[in-house]
Design a protein around this motif. Structure first.
Motif, PDB file in Angstrom:
ATOM      1  N   SER A 329      42.302 -11.690  48.919  1.00  8.23           N
ATOM      2  CA  SER A 329      42.812 -10.905  49.903  1.00  8.23           C
ATOM      3  C   SER A 329      43.763 -11.699  50.691  1.00  8.23           C
ATOM      4  CB  SER A 329      41.879 -10.622  50.885  1.00  8.23           C
ATOM      5  OG  SER A 329      42.299 -10.051  52.044  1.00  8.23           O
ATOM      6  N   THR A 330      43.788 -13.086  51.224  1.00  5.09           N
ATOM      7  CA  THR A 330      44.503 -13.818  52.064  1.00  5.09           C
ATOM      8  C   THR A 330      45.729 -14.280  50.972  1.00  5.09           C
ATOM      9  OG1 THR A 330      42.438 -15.097  52.782  1.00  5.09           O
ATOM     10  CG2 THR A 330      44.750 -16.181  53.225  1.00  5.09           C
ATOM     11  N   GLU A 331      45.438 -14.459  49.744  1.00  3.47           N
ATOM     12  CA  GLU A 331      46.811 -14.960  49.045  1.00  3.47           C
ATOM     13  C   GLU A 331      47.705 -13.598  48.551  1.00  3.47           C
ATOM     14  OE1 GLU A 331      47.289 -18.147  47.958  1.00  3.47           O
ATOM     15  OE2 GLU A 331      45.497 -18.943  48.789  1.00  3.47           O
ATOM     16  N   LEU A 332      46.904 -12.645  48.414  1.00  5.93           N
ATOM     17  CA  LEU A 332      47.830 -11.441  48.076  1.00  5.93           C
ATOM     18  C   LEU A 332      48.744 -11.071  49.261  1.00  5.93           C
ATOM     19  CD1 LEU A 332      45.425  -9.319  45.847  1.00  5.93           C
ATOM     20  CD2 LEU A 332      47.343 -10.461  44.986  1.00  5.93           C
ATOM     21  N   LYS A 333      48.496 -11.459  50.412  1.00 10.90           N
ATOM     22  CA  LYS A 333      49.187 -11.112  51.622  1.00 10.90           C
ATOM     23  C   LYS A 333      50.630 -11.763  51.457  1.00 10.90           C
ATOM     24  CE  LYS A 333      45.771  -8.960  54.129  1.00 10.90           C
ATOM     25  NZ  LYS A 333      44.593  -9.371  54.579  1.00 10.90           N
ATOM     26  N   ARG A 334      50.660 -12.903  50.682  1.00 12.31           N
ATOM     27  CA  ARG A 334      51.798 -13.933  50.692  1.00 12.31           C
ATOM     28  C   ARG A 334      53.303 -13.134  50.245  1.00 12.31           C
ATOM     29  NH1 ARG A 334      49.512 -18.550  52.570  1.00 12.31           N
ATOM     30  NH2 ARG A 334      47.678 -19.164  51.535  1.00 12.31           N
ATOM     31  N   HIS A 335      52.889 -12.397  49.205  1.00  7.36           N
ATOM     32  CA  HIS A 335      54.199 -11.943  48.593  1.00  7.36           C
ATOM     33  C   HIS A 335      53.864 -10.436  48.354  1.00  7.36           C
ATOM     34  CE1 HIS A 335      55.372 -16.029  47.817  1.00  7.36           C
ATOM     35  NE2 HIS A 335      54.121 -16.079  47.259  1.00  7.36           N
ATOM     36  N   ARG A 336      55.398  -9.719  48.347  1.00  3.46           N
ATOM     37  CA  ARG A 336      55.495  -8.260  48.080  1.00  3.46           C
ATOM     38  C   ARG A 336      56.474  -7.947  47.126  1.00  3.46           C
ATOM     39  NH1 ARG A 336      51.146  -7.693  50.405  1.00  3.46           N
ATOM     40  NH2 ARG A 336      50.599  -6.467  51.980  1.00  3.46           N
ATOM     41  N   GLY A 337      56.779  -6.851  46.702  1.00  7.15           N
ATOM     42  CA  GLY A 337      57.611  -6.233  46.216  1.00  7.15           C
ATOM     43  C   GLY A 337      57.821  -6.997  44.654  1.00  7.15           C
ATOM     44  N   ASP A 338      59.005  -7.147  43.977  1.00 10.53           N
ATOM     45  CA  ASP A 338      59.021  -7.598  42.956  1.00 10.53           C
ATOM     46  C   ASP A 338      58.686  -9.065  42.661  1.00 10.53           C
ATOM     47  OD1 ASP A 338      59.409  -5.173  42.004  1.00 10.53           O
ATOM     48  OD2 ASP A 338      61.629  -5.514  41.697  1.00 10.53           O
ATOM     49  N   ALA A 339      58.080  -9.850  43.727  1.00 15.05           N
ATOM     50  CA  ALA A 339      57.586 -11.240  43.481  1.00 15.05           C
ATOM     51  C   ALA A 339      56.214 -11.060  42.964  1.00 15.05           C
ATOM     52  CB  ALA A 339      57.707 -11.886  44.936  1.00 15.05           C
ATOM     53  N   VAL A 340      55.794  -9.763  42.855  1.00  8.03           N
ATOM     54  CA  VAL A 340      54.542  -9.410  42.221  1.00  8.03           C
ATOM     55  C   VAL A 340      54.741  -8.549  40.881  1.00  8.03           C
ATOM     56  CG1 VAL A 340      52.278  -8.371  42.649  1.00  8.03           C
ATOM     57  CG2 VAL A 340      53.587  -9.455  44.909  1.00  8.03           C
ATOM     58  N   ALA A 341      53.871  -9.176  39.964  1.00  9.49           N
ATOM     59  CA  ALA A 341      53.580  -8.284  38.676  1.00  9.49           C
ATOM     60  C   ALA A 341      52.305  -8.131  38.373  1.00  9.49           C
ATOM     61  CB  ALA A 341      54.674  -8.934  37.514  1.00  9.49           C
ATOM     62  N   ILE A 342      52.145  -6.943  37.677  1.00  6.53           N
ATOM     63  CA  ILE A 342      50.703  -6.527  37.292  1.00  6.53           C
ATOM     64  C   ILE A 342      50.824  -6.335  35.759  1.00  6.53           C
ATOM     65  CG2 ILE A 342      48.733  -4.993  37.373  1.00  6.53           C
ATOM     66  CD1 ILE A 342      49.546  -4.330  40.316  1.00  6.53           C
ATOM     67  N   ILE A 343      50.015  -6.632  34.911  1.00  4.33           N
ATOM     68  CA  ILE A 343      49.601  -6.541  33.638  1.00  4.33           C
ATOM     69  C   ILE A 343      48.306  -6.111  33.423  1.00  4.33           C
ATOM     70  CG2 ILE A 343      49.654  -7.481  31.321  1.00  4.33           C
ATOM     71  CD1 ILE A 343      51.779  -9.170  32.239  1.00  4.33           C
ATOM     72  N   ALA A 344      48.236  -4.932  32.868  1.00  4.38           N
ATOM     73  CA  ALA A 344      47.068  -4.262  32.865  1.00  4.38           C
ATOM     74  C   ALA A 344      46.535  -3.969  31.335  1.00  4.38           C
ATOM     75  CB  ALA A 344      46.835  -2.791  33.474  1.00  4.38           C
ATOM     76  N   SER A 345      45.466  -3.733  30.929  1.00  2.93           N
ATOM     77  CA  SER A 345      45.077  -3.452  29.581  1.00  2.93           C
ATOM     78  C   SER A 345      44.958  -1.970  29.281  1.00  2.93           C
ATOM     79  CB  SER A 345      43.708  -3.698  29.317  1.00  2.93           C
ATOM     80  OG  SER A 345      43.235  -2.849  28.110  1.00  2.93           O
ATOM     81  N   GLY A 346      45.692  -1.554  28.327  1.00  4.23           N
ATOM     82  CA  GLY A 346      45.885  -0.334  27.828  1.00  4.23           C
ATOM     83  C   GLY A 346      44.551   0.403  27.464  1.00  4.23           C
TER      84      GLY A 346
END
Ligand code: SF4
Ligand code: SF4
Ligand code: FES
Length: 547
Positions: A329-346
């Motif tokens: 929770s603390t670490e995820l608050k540091r960056h927003r927008g396209d500084a974040v990427a998510i790769i999920a499984s299909g």
């Protein structure tokens, strides 16, 4: 608008054990008897295969309307045609009902025939029941009790035939248990389109065998084990592992490709022992492939991740869920927008993908996609798309028309170090993006097994496998189907949807999701194709979606 209407189905009058009934033209006699509640025992007959009529277990008495001198049916006192009974028994599996037909399934002649066939089939059958895998679901045992006479006049020595023969990499044959019904031969020829089995030798020595220089190595070979009515063909994987009556059966679907074959998971004391196909004529008929069937073994891997970990000086160090989630929770608050990427499984469930999308939205990123997983498919069941839920990922907005099309941008962002946070759910991102993922300042991995990504991740959350969770999937034809939990996950591993929900909670506060049903409710409220549906409304056979 077409004015054509379907031709009305012709109904035929048939008398079964003295009662007149109507059946549509084309109904097999054996099926008509079942529909009338008069089960007729059978070995060689299988409704999805041709009917050679070679076991003679389905003998019945049959008759046709008596003809008068005027060549018209003689009408009896009940106003129906009188029946002239054929003086010898007939098989019921290879012919259809006809107008005025009479059938007797419980006459003295039929009983005597069944006793005779059972006695004959058991002449050379070994006394293997106590150690035979088929015990508990063996038609030879069941029909012997139900229709046999309990005795044998056979005084000679039984013919010994080969035992424990590996006819293929996944199938073992005990030839002396075979009743020569030919179901396995016909399945391989008619359904698997691999005409590899046949009979060799004569009389009591007759046995099934593979054609010269061939083995039963088809990806559909284990279906022969399912349809073998006795314990002749057994699964080498399941053989001698568990008595079938101890197995708890859970209806679910296979999550190993986009077809989504319906299955029954057989488990006992938190261990999956086998997976068998479950009938769904809109998906897999009554079959499934060996690849999907045996994929449950990964659940029992000794490598399973069972505790959350945080990267420390000595590698991934075990921690508690509260600590790992609070750090995330603390670490995820540091960056927003396209500084974040998510790769999920299909292969994630719709619920997991929906929450993944919400997490992406909360973090303000558009860089969210799945990794396509393609391999050779076939024209039977196996889909080239080895992700179970690509259609669901599209529906939830986790991928676009072409799955994986954002992976190039994500790769560039990682190379340029513009992506600071990488969240990987149910995937190993290193297989596609390589070690570049290490350029991210924060890597979160949700995974069931260790992989290249978990090695590099700063936080790893242990998740569960397909038989350990509930949820829904959309197959390649747009059918919404349900996964059901058969066993509990090991250690402190948690459902993926709970992990993603907690990450989302850490980023954007309370989200009102306490149960998986809450996730579905939110999905149904925001995705038109799911409107009015719920997990329980999906039912055991799934529902087609209007996509
Ligand atoms: S092995 Fe089984 S399915 Fe094949 S012919 Fe023998 S009894 Fe029938
Ligand atoms: S065809 Fe696909 S869904 Fe069916 S059993 Fe095989 S892998 Fe599973
Ligand atoms: S089931 Fe009819 S002959 Fe075998």
């Amino acid at each position: 608008m077409s004015t054509e209407t379907a031709a009305p189905v012709q109904l035929l009058n048939v008398q079964i054990d003295g009662i007149w009934m109507q059946f549509p033209k084309g109904t097999r006699v054996i099926e008509a008897c079942s529909q009338a509640g008069k089960f007729v025992p059978r070995y060689c007959y299988h409704p999805r295969l041709s009917s050679p009529g070679n076991c003679r277990m389905c003998l019945i008495e049959m008759g046709m309307p008596k003809m008068g001198p005027d060549r018209k049916p003689v009408i009896g006192p009940d106003g129906k045609a009188e029946i002239g009974w054929i003086p010898r028994p007939q098989i019921s599996c290879a012919q259809d009902v006809a107008e005025g037909m009479g059938i007797r399934t419980d006459s003295p002649m039929v009983k005597e025939c069944r006793q005779g066939v059972m006695e004959f089939l058991l002449i050379n059958h070994p006394l293997d029941c106590p150690i035979c895998d088929q015990a508990g679901e063996c038609q030879l045992q069941e029909f012997s009790v139900e229709y046999g006479n309990g005795g044998s006049r056979f005084l000679e020595h039984k013919v010994k035939k080969p035992k424990n023969v590996e006819v293929g990499p996944r199938v073992t044959l005990d030839a002396e248990r075979c009743v020569l019904c030919s179901r396995c031969i016909r399945f391989m020829k008619e359904v698997a389109h691999d005409d590899v089995l046949g009979f060799v030798d004569r009389g009591s020595h007759s046995t099934i065998a593979c054609h010269p220089d061939r083995t039963l190595d088809s990806n559909y070979s284990l279906n022969t084990v399912d349809i073998c009515p006795v314990g002749a063909l057994t699964s080498s994987d399941f053989r001698f592992k568990m008595r079938v009556w101890f197995l708890k059966e859970t209806k679910s679907v296979c999550a190993s490709c986009a077809t989504g074959c319906n299955t029954i998971i057989g488990s006992r004391e938190n261990i999956v022992y086998r997976q068998t196909p479950r009938e769904n004529n809109d998906v897999n008929s009554v079959w499934m492939c060996d690849y999907g069937r045996l994929n449950f073994h990964q659940l029992q891997s000794p490598e399973r991740l069972t505790n959350p970990t945080i990267k420390g000086p000595s590698g991934n160090e075990i921690t508690q869920w509260e600590i790992a989630l609070s750090r995330a929770s603390t670490e995820l608050k540091r960056h927003r927008g396209d500084a974040v990427a998510i790769i999920a499984s299909g292969s994630l469930t719709n619920e997991e993908l929906f929450l993944t999308r919400k997490l992406g939205d909360a973090l303000g990123t558009k860089l969210i996609d799945i990794i396509p997983r393609n391999a050779e498919g076939d024209k039977i069941l196996l889909s080239a798309d080895r992700n179970a839920n690509t259609a669901g990922a599209r529906l939830m907005g986790v991928t676009g028309g072409v799955p994986g099309s954002l992976l190039g941008l994500i790769s560039t962002g990682l190379k340029n170090k513009t992506i600071k946070t990488l969240i990987v759910i149910g995937e190993d991102a290193t297989t596609t993006l390589g070690e570049e993922i290490a350029n991210a300042q924060l890597i979160l991995s949700v995974s069931m097994l260790p992989n290249g990504t978990t090695k590099l991740a700063h936080l790893v959350f242990p998740s569960v496998g397909f038989a350990e969770k509930r949820g829904s999937l959309v197959n390649k034809d747009g059918r919404l189907q349900r996964l059901n939990r058969a066993i509990q996950a090991p250690g402190a591993a948690r459902d993926d949807w709970e992990i993603i929900r907690d990450l989302l909670h850490g980023v954007s506060g309370a989200n009102g999701i306490y149960m998986i049903e809450d996730v579905f409710k939110q999905m149904a409220a925001s995705i038109p194709a799911l409107a009015g549906l719920s997990l329980s409304k999906i039912g055991d056979l799934g529902v087609p979606l209007k996509l």
